[in-house]
Scaffold this motif. Sequence first.
Motif, mmCIF file in Angstrom:
data_model
loop_
_atom_site.group_PDB
_atom_site.id
_atom_site.type_symbol
_atom_site.label_atom_id
_atom_site.label_comp_id
_atom_site.label_asym_id
_atom_site.label_seq_id
_atom_site.Cartn_x
_atom_site.Cartn_y
_atom_site.Cartn_z
ATOM 1 N N ALA A 1 0.837 -1.198 0.000
ATOM 2 C CA ALA A 1 0.000 0.000 0.000
ATOM 3 C C ALA A 1 0.873 1.249 0.000
ATOM 4 N N LEU A 2 0.637 2.114 -0.958
ATOM 5 C CA LEU A 2 1.286 3.437 -1.037
ATOM 6 C C LEU A 2 2.795 3.396 -0.777
ATOM 7 N N PRO A 3 3.532 2.480 -1.393
ATOM 8 C CA PRO A 3 4.968 2.376 -1.068
ATOM 9 C C PRO A 3 5.778 3.590 -1.494
ATOM 10 N N ALA A 4 5.431 4.224 -2.628
ATOM 11 C CA ALA A 4 6.190 5.389 -3.081
ATOM 12 C C ALA A 4 5.953 6.582 -2.157
ATOM 13 N N LEU A 5 4.719 6.739 -1.704
ATOM 14 C CA LEU A 5 4.412 7.856 -0.798
ATOM 15 C C LEU A 5 5.037 7.625 0.573
ATOM 16 N N GLU A 6 5.082 6.376 1.000
ATOM 17 C CA GLU A 6 5.744 6.042 2.256
ATOM 18 C C GLU A 6 7.228 6.381 2.179
ATOM 19 N N LEU A 7 7.859 6.050 1.052
ATOM 20 C CA LEU A 7 9.265 6.386 0.862
ATOM 21 C C LEU A 7 9.450 7.903 0.821
ATOM 22 N N ALA A 8 8.514 8.603 0.207
ATOM 23 C CA ALA A 8 8.575 10.070 0.159
ATOM 24 C C ALA A 8 8.527 10.662 1.561
ATOM 25 N N TYR A 9 7.765 10.046 2.454
ATOM 26 C CA TYR A 9 7.732 10.514 3.845
ATOM 27 C C TYR A 9 9.089 10.329 4.507
ATOM 28 N N LEU A 10 9.663 9.149 4.343
ATOM 29 C CA LEU A 10 10.937 8.845 5.010
ATOM 30 C C LEU A 10 12.046 9.775 4.547
ATOM 31 N N PHE A 11 12.012 10.206 3.278
ATOM 32 C CA PHE A 11 13.035 11.096 2.734
ATOM 33 C C PHE A 11 12.634 12.570 2.838
ATOM 34 N N LEU A 12 11.577 12.871 3.595
ATOM 35 C CA LEU A 12 11.091 14.245 3.805
ATOM 36 C C LEU A 12 10.635 14.909 2.507
ATOM 37 N N ALA A 13 10.309 14.113 1.494
ATOM 38 C CA ALA A 13 9.842 14.680 0.224
ATOM 39 C C ALA A 13 8.439 15.251 0.363
ATOM 40 N N ILE A 14 7.594 14.644 1.203
ATOM 41 C CA ILE A 14 6.253 15.206 1.424
ATOM 42 C C ILE A 14 6.373 16.579 2.071
ATOM 43 N N ALA A 15 7.296 16.696 3.026
ATOM 44 C CA ALA A 15 7.475 17.969 3.738
ATOM 45 C C ALA A 15 7.832 19.104 2.792
ATOM 46 N N GLN B 1 -2.334 15.658 -5.663
ATOM 47 C CA GLN B 1 -1.834 14.344 -6.076
ATOM 48 C C GLN B 1 -1.626 13.375 -4.917
ATOM 49 N N MET B 2 -0.895 13.809 -3.894
ATOM 50 C CA MET B 2 -0.599 12.883 -2.803
ATOM 51 C C MET B 2 -1.861 12.493 -2.033
ATOM 52 N N LEU B 3 -2.687 13.472 -1.700
ATOM 53 C CA LEU B 3 -3.922 13.152 -0.985
ATOM 54 C C LEU B 3 -4.873 12.323 -1.839
ATOM 55 N N SER B 4 -4.820 12.534 -3.155
ATOM 56 C CA SER B 4 -5.653 11.712 -4.050
ATOM 57 C C SER B 4 -5.237 10.252 -3.972
ATOM 58 N N GLU B 5 -3.913 10.007 -3.901
ATOM 59 C CA GLU B 5 -3.424 8.634 -3.747
ATOM 60 C C GLU B 5 -3.931 8.030 -2.432
ATOM 61 N N VAL B 6 -3.878 8.813 -1.380
ATOM 62 C CA VAL B 6 -4.337 8.351 -0.073
ATOM 63 C C VAL B 6 -5.819 7.992 -0.122
ATOM 64 N N ARG B 7 -6.611 8.865 -0.743
ATOM 65 C CA ARG B 7 -8.069 8.637 -0.771
ATOM 66 C C ARG B 7 -8.441 7.435 -1.627
ATOM 67 N N ILE C 1 -10.539 1.725 -1.198
ATOM 68 C CA ILE C 1 -10.401 0.265 -1.287
ATOM 69 C C ILE C 1 -10.577 -0.361 0.092
ATOM 70 N N LEU C 2 -9.997 0.272 1.101
ATOM 71 C CA LEU C 2 -10.153 -0.222 2.476
ATOM 72 C C LEU C 2 -11.611 -0.167 2.916
ATOM 73 N N ASP C 3 -12.299 0.901 2.539
ATOM 74 C CA ASP C 3 -13.697 1.072 2.952
ATOM 75 C C ASP C 3 -14.601 -0.030 2.422
ATOM 76 N N LYS C 4 -14.237 -0.589 1.264
ATOM 77 C CA LYS C 4 -15.067 -1.651 0.670
ATOM 78 C C LYS C 4 -15.090 -2.907 1.543
ATOM 79 N N ALA C 5 -14.090 -3.044 2.402
ATOM 80 C CA ALA C 5 -14.050 -4.211 3.292
ATOM 81 C C ALA C 5 -14.993 -4.053 4.470
ATOM 82 N N ASN C 6 -15.535 -2.837 4.688
ATOM 83 C CA ASN C 6 -16.487 -2.585 5.786
ATOM 84 C C ASN C 6 -15.938 -3.029 7.142
#
Length: 676
Positions: free
Chosen positions: A492-506, A517-523, A528-533
């Motif tokens: 799940a979201l591996p590129a965004l997770e890596l971006a966090y670790l390297f302070l790229a989101i900041a 873009q980033m929040l769209s990926e999160v949503r 997908i998670l919500d479909k599992a109820n």
Amino acid sequence: MILTAEHSQNGSPTALQTDTAIHEKSNQERPSYQPVYSSPPPVRTPYDPADALEDLPGISYALELFLSSKMVESEDYCNKSDEKKERLYFATGYGLIQCVKGLMSYEDEDLLAGIEHTKQGNLVATKHRKKAASITSRLAGYVVSSFNSHGVGFIKSMTDVERHAELVYAESLFEKALLGIVYSGDWLAFIKEALNMRTTITVYRTLLKFVNTMDAESLANGGPPEDPSIDAHFRSGVYLGAGMATLILSLLPQKLLTIVELFGYKGDRKEALELLCRAGGWSADSSEPAVSTAQEGVRRTICDMALMIFHLVLSSFTFDGVDVGMAQKIIDWNLKRYPNGVFFLFGAGRSSLVRSQPRRAISFYTRAMEVQSQYRNLHHISFWEIAIATLALWDLKDSLESWKVLQEEATWSKAIYSYGMAVCLLELADIIDRGNQESKSGPSSKEMREQAAKLMEQVPSLRQKIAGKSIPLEKFVSRKARKFTSQGGRLALPALELAYLFLAIAHAPRKSVQETQMLSEVRRSQAILDKANGDPKKYKGGKGYWDDLCLVKFLEGICMRYIAYPDPDAELDPSEEPTMSQEEADKASEDAFNAVLKNGPMIELDHYLVYNAHYELGRLYACRGNTDTAKMHFDLVLSGKYLEVGPSGKKGRYSLENALHLRTHAAVEALHQKRL
């Protein structure tokens, strides 16, 4: 020649002193950054150790070449004859260049070559040092300070060459220890080099005490505040060594620093930064340094580089004393001096990224690659930084290209480079599958996933060790790669997770990247998670529901936090004003982090998310001005308690624990500075 104020003991000028009176007018008219040398200074032969300091103009010229991105020419100049290997300053200068090469490449052969050359520099320095006192003199030293064999009196009794040799001895020992710690594969070698560091710190402290004592005596006798008998080269070296040693100690966690202080060592960061600034005459009041190139000591530029690294690189895990504005002043002046200087172009790129200007950063890193082709390893630094800057722009194609170059050429961490490639490929495959982007000329999404799977399979076997210890980030990506395989080729979201670790989101633009873009990926992941109820068995084959839920919520909290409270050093673009209000983003960030804490006990593998959520929630409260609640969350991270499980749950270490503790300690110390 270089201007100094040094005189011999009988009052006549030494070889280091220049015709100040003749050139005083021209020096006042010339820019402070104008190079001193336009051609190689003459080198006297044969070599006489008593005249060792006459080589200082030559090594200053070599350093000028090196910092102007003429590395090979600098090496050749320092090493064109065997005799230079026995000259005090040429031996240590060449050793420094080899040390830089080894640390850039991490290649065993370069590290070993660096160690050998720093050993040679250390041996030459030892030959020039004042001989150890006899047993009788040592005993006498307890009664008469001038006979002391280790204090200020002993330094005073030295000749100018012996004092410089003492300084070079400490420098070469420091370089050798640094290379040895990187190269050593066992704890015994590590401890040996750590003891060498202790010797180095002791020498530097004694030399600084000598300089301070001489300056105090000069002032007491009605003279200038800086004793003119101490030349600028020696002074800059003492400031560099003592400043770096104190700065390194100040970066240690408080518990470890308390133990170190029992041995008489102190980590005063303010003092360390003042010492490094003193070599160039930098102050908060002026954009120009007080010390010009005509007046500087040979190690002044190294002091400038040390300050640049602290404010722009080490600031990623510390806050106290960080001054990005000071770093920018140092970079601007040195780029006038070295317009093609690759190291200061790196600094300009890093400064731009820290100021949340990733596009500008990429232009500086690209320029750094264009100005020199002699050391390909220096290009790898640019590719690494560009890989992170392009993540901050969510330009996954360009980030992929940078990781690819690193994976093919660089040697520092094949595991991280391969993982960086893999997560970019997975994200690009998702984009193609969503129909957001066509792949007519390039590989299909299926081919991208297959390539990513091959890379993920290789990651665990590519790990390496430094000083017998695994690299924490390599351990993290290795765990993620194994998780990818165990989940049937999914993360799940591996590129965004890596971006966090390297302070790229900041450092990402707030509206066009963080919000759009980033929040769209999160949503999308949240949908997908919500479909599992709430039923983990209905999610992706029944694997990883709680881990993915907490990761998605955590990354949502991060994006919202930076939309609400941009980095304090960010240069905000008016066109990047987000559509949501600060209050909305603030509340959404808090809710997301609290969701991580609520569901944390159900996490199976990614326990680090709970601890990082406490840390980031503490920073959010600090941004609001609620320092008490912020400190409560920081204290929980540092408490050693198992925050993600109940009393009877599984306990253990979590990914990147030491790095988080380092940042949390720094955050606690910086709560009053409002830099979180």
